[in-house]
Design a protein around this motif. Structure first.
Motif, PDB file in Angstrom:
ATOM      1  N   MET A 227       0.971   9.929   3.367  1.00 58.57           N
ATOM      2  CA  MET A 227      -0.031   8.915   3.685  1.00 58.57           C
ATOM      3  C   MET A 227      -0.816   9.305   4.930  1.00 58.57           C
ATOM      4  O   MET A 227      -0.309   9.959   5.837  1.00 58.57           O
ATOM      5  N   GLU A 228      -2.066   8.863   4.958  1.00 54.81           N
ATOM      6  CA  GLU A 228      -2.955   9.094   6.091  1.00 54.81           C
ATOM      7  C   GLU A 228      -3.770   7.827   6.306  1.00 54.81           C
ATOM      8  O   GLU A 228      -4.227   7.200   5.351  1.00 54.81           O
ATOM      9  N   VAL A 229      -3.929   7.427   7.565  1.00 57.32           N
ATOM     10  CA  VAL A 229      -4.718   6.245   7.901  1.00 57.32           C
ATOM     11  C   VAL A 229      -5.800   6.661   8.890  1.00 57.32           C
ATOM     12  O   VAL A 229      -5.504   7.254   9.931  1.00 57.32           O
ATOM     13  N   ASN A 230      -7.050   6.359   8.548  1.00 56.37           N
ATOM     14  CA  ASN A 230      -8.191   6.725   9.385  1.00 56.37           C
ATOM     15  C   ASN A 230      -8.904   5.470   9.865  1.00 56.37           C
ATOM     16  O   ASN A 230      -9.109   4.527   9.100  1.00 56.37           O
ATOM     17  N   VAL A 231      -9.290   5.477  11.141  1.00 55.83           N
ATOM     18  CA  VAL A 231     -10.004   4.353  11.746  1.00 55.83           C
ATOM     19  C   VAL A 231     -11.268   4.897  12.393  1.00 55.83           C
ATOM     20  O   VAL A 231     -11.200   5.840  13.184  1.00 55.83           O
ATOM     21  N   ASP A 232     -12.425   4.310  12.054  1.00 57.92           N
ATOM     22  CA  ASP A 232     -13.667   4.842  12.619  1.00 57.92           C
ATOM     23  C   ASP A 232     -13.879   4.394  14.063  1.00 57.92           C
ATOM     24  O   ASP A 232     -14.217   5.198  14.925  1.00 57.92           O
ATOM     25  N   ARG A 233     -13.681   3.124  14.352  1.00 58.56           N
ATOM     26  CA  ARG A 233     -13.895   2.604  15.704  1.00 58.56           C
ATOM     27  C   ARG A 233     -12.556   2.252  16.342  1.00 58.56           C
ATOM     28  O   ARG A 233     -12.268   1.101  16.656  1.00 58.56           O
ATOM     29  N   GLY A 234     -11.736   3.251  16.490  1.00 56.89           N
ATOM     30  CA  GLY A 234     -10.415   3.057  17.058  1.00 56.89           C
ATOM     31  C   GLY A 234      -9.528   4.238  16.743  1.00 56.89           C
ATOM     32  O   GLY A 234     -10.002   5.329  16.408  1.00 56.89           O
ATOM     33  N   VAL A 235      -8.227   4.019  16.830  1.00 57.46           N
ATOM     34  CA  VAL A 235      -7.259   5.089  16.592  1.00 57.46           C
ATOM     35  C   VAL A 235      -6.094   4.548  15.777  1.00 57.46           C
ATOM     36  O   VAL A 235      -5.817   3.347  15.775  1.00 57.46           O
ATOM     37  N   ALA A 236      -5.412   5.456  15.097  1.00 58.22           N
ATOM     38  CA  ALA A 236      -4.200   5.115  14.349  1.00 58.22           C
ATOM     39  C   ALA A 236      -3.196   6.237  14.521  1.00 58.22           C
ATOM     40  O   ALA A 236      -3.561   7.413  14.586  1.00 58.22           O
ATOM     41  N   THR A 237      -1.924   5.877  14.603  1.00 58.14           N
ATOM     42  CA  THR A 237      -0.860   6.864  14.704  1.00 58.14           C
ATOM     43  C   THR A 237      -0.607   7.483  13.332  1.00 58.14           C
ATOM     44  O   THR A 237      -1.211   7.097  12.330  1.00 58.14           O
ATOM     45  N   TYR A 238       0.325   8.436  13.284  1.00 55.87           N
ATOM     46  CA  TYR A 238       0.815   8.872  11.986  1.00 55.87           C
ATOM     47  C   TYR A 238       1.488   7.683  11.301  1.00 55.87           C
ATOM     48  O   TYR A 238       2.225   6.925  11.940  1.00 55.87           O
ATOM     49  N   PRO A 239       1.289   7.500  10.010  1.00 62.19           N
ATOM     50  CA  PRO A 239       2.082   6.503   9.284  1.00 62.19           C
ATOM     51  C   PRO A 239       3.459   7.068   8.937  1.00 62.19           C
ATOM     52  O   PRO A 239       3.636   8.286   8.832  1.00 62.19           O
ATOM     53  N   TYR A 240       4.421   6.170   8.772  1.00 63.79           N
ATOM     54  CA  TYR A 240       5.791   6.557   8.424  1.00 63.79           C
ATOM     55  C   TYR A 240       6.332   5.619   7.354  1.00 63.79           C
ATOM     56  O   TYR A 240       5.975   4.436   7.314  1.00 63.79           O
ATOM     57  N   PRO A 241       7.231   6.113   6.498  1.00 62.61           N
ATOM     58  CA  PRO A 241       7.860   5.221   5.521  1.00 62.61           C
ATOM     59  C   PRO A 241       8.749   4.199   6.225  1.00 62.61           C
ATOM     60  O   PRO A 241       9.403   4.509   7.229  1.00 62.61           O
ATOM     61  N   LEU A 242       8.775   2.998   5.701  1.00 59.02           N
ATOM     62  CA  LEU A 242       9.719   1.980   6.152  1.00 59.02           C
ATOM     63  C   LEU A 242      10.972   2.049   5.277  1.00 59.02           C
ATOM     64  O   LEU A 242      10.937   2.577   4.160  1.00 59.02           O
ATOM     65  N   PRO A 243      12.089   1.515   5.754  1.00 62.61           N
ATOM     66  CA  PRO A 243      13.309   1.535   4.936  1.00 62.61           C
ATOM     67  C   PRO A 243      13.114   0.775   3.626  1.00 62.61           C
ATOM     68  O   PRO A 243      12.357  -0.195   3.556  1.00 62.61           O
ATOM     69  N   GLU A 244      13.818   1.222   2.603  1.00 62.52           N
ATOM     70  CA  GLU A 244      13.762   0.534   1.313  1.00 62.52           C
ATOM     71  C   GLU A 244      14.637  -0.713   1.302  1.00 62.52           C
ATOM     72  O   GLU A 244      14.333  -1.689   0.623  1.00 62.52           O
ATOM     73  N   ASN A 245      15.747  -0.690   2.052  1.00 62.72           N
ATOM     74  CA  ASN A 245      16.697  -1.799   2.012  1.00 62.72           C
ATOM     75  C   ASN A 245      16.193  -2.998   2.801  1.00 62.72           C
ATOM     76  O   ASN A 245      15.530  -2.856   3.836  1.00 62.72           O
ATOM     77  N   ALA A 246      16.540  -4.186   2.340  1.00 64.47           N
ATOM     78  CA  ALA A 246      16.243  -5.414   3.062  1.00 64.47           C
ATOM     79  C   ALA A 246      17.117  -5.491   4.309  1.00 64.47           C
ATOM     80  O   ALA A 246      18.173  -4.846   4.384  1.00 64.47           O
ATOM     81  N   PRO A 247      16.718  -6.282   5.321  1.00 65.24           N
ATOM     82  CA  PRO A 247      17.503  -6.364   6.565  1.00 65.24           C
ATOM     83  C   PRO A 247      18.968  -6.723   6.346  1.00 65.24           C
ATOM     84  O   PRO A 247      19.851  -6.127   6.965  1.00 65.24           O
ATOM     85  N   ASP A 248      19.259  -7.693   5.463  1.00 73.84           N
ATOM     86  CA  ASP A 248      20.653  -8.099   5.243  1.00 73.84           C
ATOM     87  C   ASP A 248      21.479  -6.952   4.670  1.00 73.84           C
ATOM     88  O   ASP A 248      22.640  -6.749   5.061  1.00 73.84           O
ATOM     89  N   ALA A 249      20.885  -6.198   3.746  1.00 69.13           N
ATOM     90  CA  ALA A 249      21.609  -5.067   3.160  1.00 69.13           C
ATOM     91  C   ALA A 249      21.886  -4.006   4.213  1.00 69.13           C
ATOM     92  O   ALA A 249      22.959  -3.387   4.224  1.00 69.13           O
ATOM     93  N   PHE A 250      20.932  -3.785   5.111  1.00 67.83           N
ATOM     94  CA  PHE A 250      21.127  -2.801   6.173  1.00 67.83           C
ATOM     95  C   PHE A 250      22.233  -3.248   7.128  1.00 67.83           C
ATOM     96  O   PHE A 250      23.117  -2.463   7.496  1.00 67.83           O
TER      97      PHE A 250
END
Length: 533
Positions: A227-250
């Motif tokens: 994934m890549e996120v581009n912002v014209d009037r600003g900045v964005a970090t590298y995107p990263y995957p979030l965990p697949e599991n729900a908080p309770d499962a984790f």
């Protein structure tokens, strides 16, 4: 008027491009700086030039509009700061004439509203910004010589040709008839002027915010993450995957304190964005644009789904700078350990000085070592029992571990608005030292001696053998060898920098407790020793 409208200075231009230096090729014509449009004349005379030997008379630029902001593209052509002159030298006055006869005069000072190019080290301007934006390094490729710089992930914006300075109209809707540029003796140029009709700072000043990106269609979501996120009037970090599991499962997982399976899919993911309300945020995956959203709309509504392929959601709940202490429940004292903090969505919040994503979640053999460890999805920070840094307000999931003799702590805590302190407790379930058994690690590479002490105590190890060795033409930990052990000041850990000798057929031999090196360390060619043996 458009949100940002360039005005033409062509009829007023009085100098050509050579004023900034022979054989130079400044950017001319239609330009976009920081996502904002500008028009720089492409005629032979392309700039408004001022100063001694150029033009000491004022120039009046007609406006006849009611802008909220006016953005100038200009550049100082000479500086005496390197010779010891103080900053703040008056270069010009920009006088804004309203149609009702009122005026607003603004001083243009060196290193405040204007600066020279090239920009010297530490000579950034205080109120103006360079024409080039801050940016991310290429995520997966680049020159070998830039490998160290690549770990910073970012490049600072520096001026290629110009600086941008923004004037805010203090009279809101009052019409500006003209702008009068009143020069002093120093030489400078004005390349472009753009009028802003939006009630926003055209340069983002607010801190970055966490944004969750969801790809509703399984065909998109199940693709390998790219994934890549581009912002014209600003900045964005590298995107990263979030965990697949729900908080309770984790939280209820059997492997508390020992990481989490890495999500290699494209959804869900997160990115951090700092942008103006008028900015466009583009989401791409596998090189394909999935959708574009307006940042102001995202901040206002919280969730925006421009089409069936992508949903963008602000998940920033605000944050506090929190001092955390991890206490040994039996001794009541801070205990070294490794910690991980995350929001319920799975966004990591590393203690200050540590990494939320070790080496941008890429391979880390002999790269970005010490102080952190990544176990699948999770990066842990080794701490001495105390740490500090940003934590999100509301629920925060903590994951704390210390070797095999402490019960890992994985639970949810709540950070209230204004809260500055957090105390966590670890419980030892057995004490092998009391039975005269001492844990250790006989095979450690790459860390420094102090780094080995830090990580040893975080894992409740008494002894670490830090091994010098060779990998082809690379020698590692040479400088750590002193022929004797080192003991931490508190006596909790011992680190002995010793040696591993390796050969393809004879195997790998760990030599513990050496007082002198045994050379050669490795033999018989790659990957143990040099090419050709």
């Amino acid at each position: 008027m458009k949100d940002y409208q360039p005005i033409s200075l062509t009829d007023l231009c009085n100098v050509n491009a050579e004023i900034i230096g022979a054989n130079t090729t400044p950017t001319l014509g239609q330009q976009t700086f920081h996502g904002l449009p500008f028009h720089i004349s492409e005629s032979e005379k392309c700039f408004l030039g001022f100063g001694e030997g150029v033009n000491t008379d004022s120039i009046q630029v007609p406006i006849s509009a009611s802008p909220k902001r006016v953005i100038f593209v200009h550049r100082l052509l000479e500086s005496r700061i390197p010779e010891g002159e103080p900053i703040g030298k008056l270069i010009a006055n920009y006088v804004f004439h309203y149609t009702d006869g009122e005026t607003e005069s603004v001083p243009i000072r060196e290193r405040f509203e204007i600066g020279s190019v090239p920009q010297g080290w530490g000579q950034q301007t205080f109120l103006a910004i360079p024409d080039r934006q801050e940016s991310l390094a290429s995520r997966h490729e680049g020159p070998w010589g830039s490998a160290g710089n690549r770990q910073t992930e970012v490049s600072q914006g520096t001026p290629r040709d110009y600086y941008l300075w923004t004037w805010k109209n203090p009279r809101d809707d009052a019409e500006v008839a003209s702008i009068e540029i009143q020069p002093q003796e120093r030489r400078f140029i004005v390349a472009a002027i753009t009028l802003g009709s939006l009630d926003e700072d055209p340069i983002p000043r607010r801190p970055r915010r966490e944004v969750k990106i969801t790809l509703p269609q399984s065909d998109d979501a199940d693709k390998p993450f790219d994934m890549e996120v581009n912002v014209d009037r600003g900045v964005a970090t590298y995107p990263y995957p979030l965990p697949e599991n729900a908080p309770d499962a984790f939280i209820n997982d059997d492997f508390k304190g020992w990481g989490e399976s890495q999500n290699n899919k494209s959804s869900p993911a997160y990115v951090e964005v700092s942008a103006t309300p008028s900015a466009s945020v583009e989401v791409k995956n596998q090189g394909e644009t999935l959708g574009t959203v307006n940042w102001g709309e995202v901040e206002e509504k919280g969730v925006v789904q421009p089409n069936e392929r992508v949903k963008v959601e602000v998940i920033d709940s605000g944050r506090n700078w929190v001092h955390t202490t991890v206490i040994d429940e039996d001794t009541g004292k801070p205990v070294p350990c490794r910690v991980h903090f995350r929001s319920p969505h799975g966004v990591p919040y590393a203690p200050h000085g540590h990494h939320a994503h070790v080496n941008s979640n890429m391979g880390t053999w002999h790269v970005d070592i010490g102080g952190d460890v990544r176990l699948g999805q999770i990066s842990y920070a080794y701490i001495d029992g105390t740490c500090q840094g940003w934590l999100p307000r509301g629920d925060v999931i903590v994951d704390v571990a210390r070797g095999f003799e402490y019960t890992p702590l994985r639970t949810t805590v709540n950070i209230e608005p204004g809260q500055r302190e957090l105390t966590l407790r670890l419980k030892r379930w057995c004490n092998m030292n009391a039975e005269r058994y001492f844990s250790g690690d006989t095979h450690v590479h790459f860390l420094s001696t102090q780094g080995a002490h830090t990580e040893a105590q975080g894992e409740d190890l008494g002894v670490v053998n830090l091994l010098l060795s060779q990998w082809g033409h690379l020698f590692t930990n040479t400088e750590e060898f002193i022929g004797r052990p080192t003991t931490s000041a508190d006596g909790r850990s011992i680190v002995y920098a010793t040696q591993e000798n390796r050969q393809h057929l004879l195997g790998h031999l760990t030599l513990l407790g050496l007082k002198e090196q045994v050379a050669p360390w490795c033999s018989d060619g790659p990957g143990e020793a040099e090419l050709g043996g």
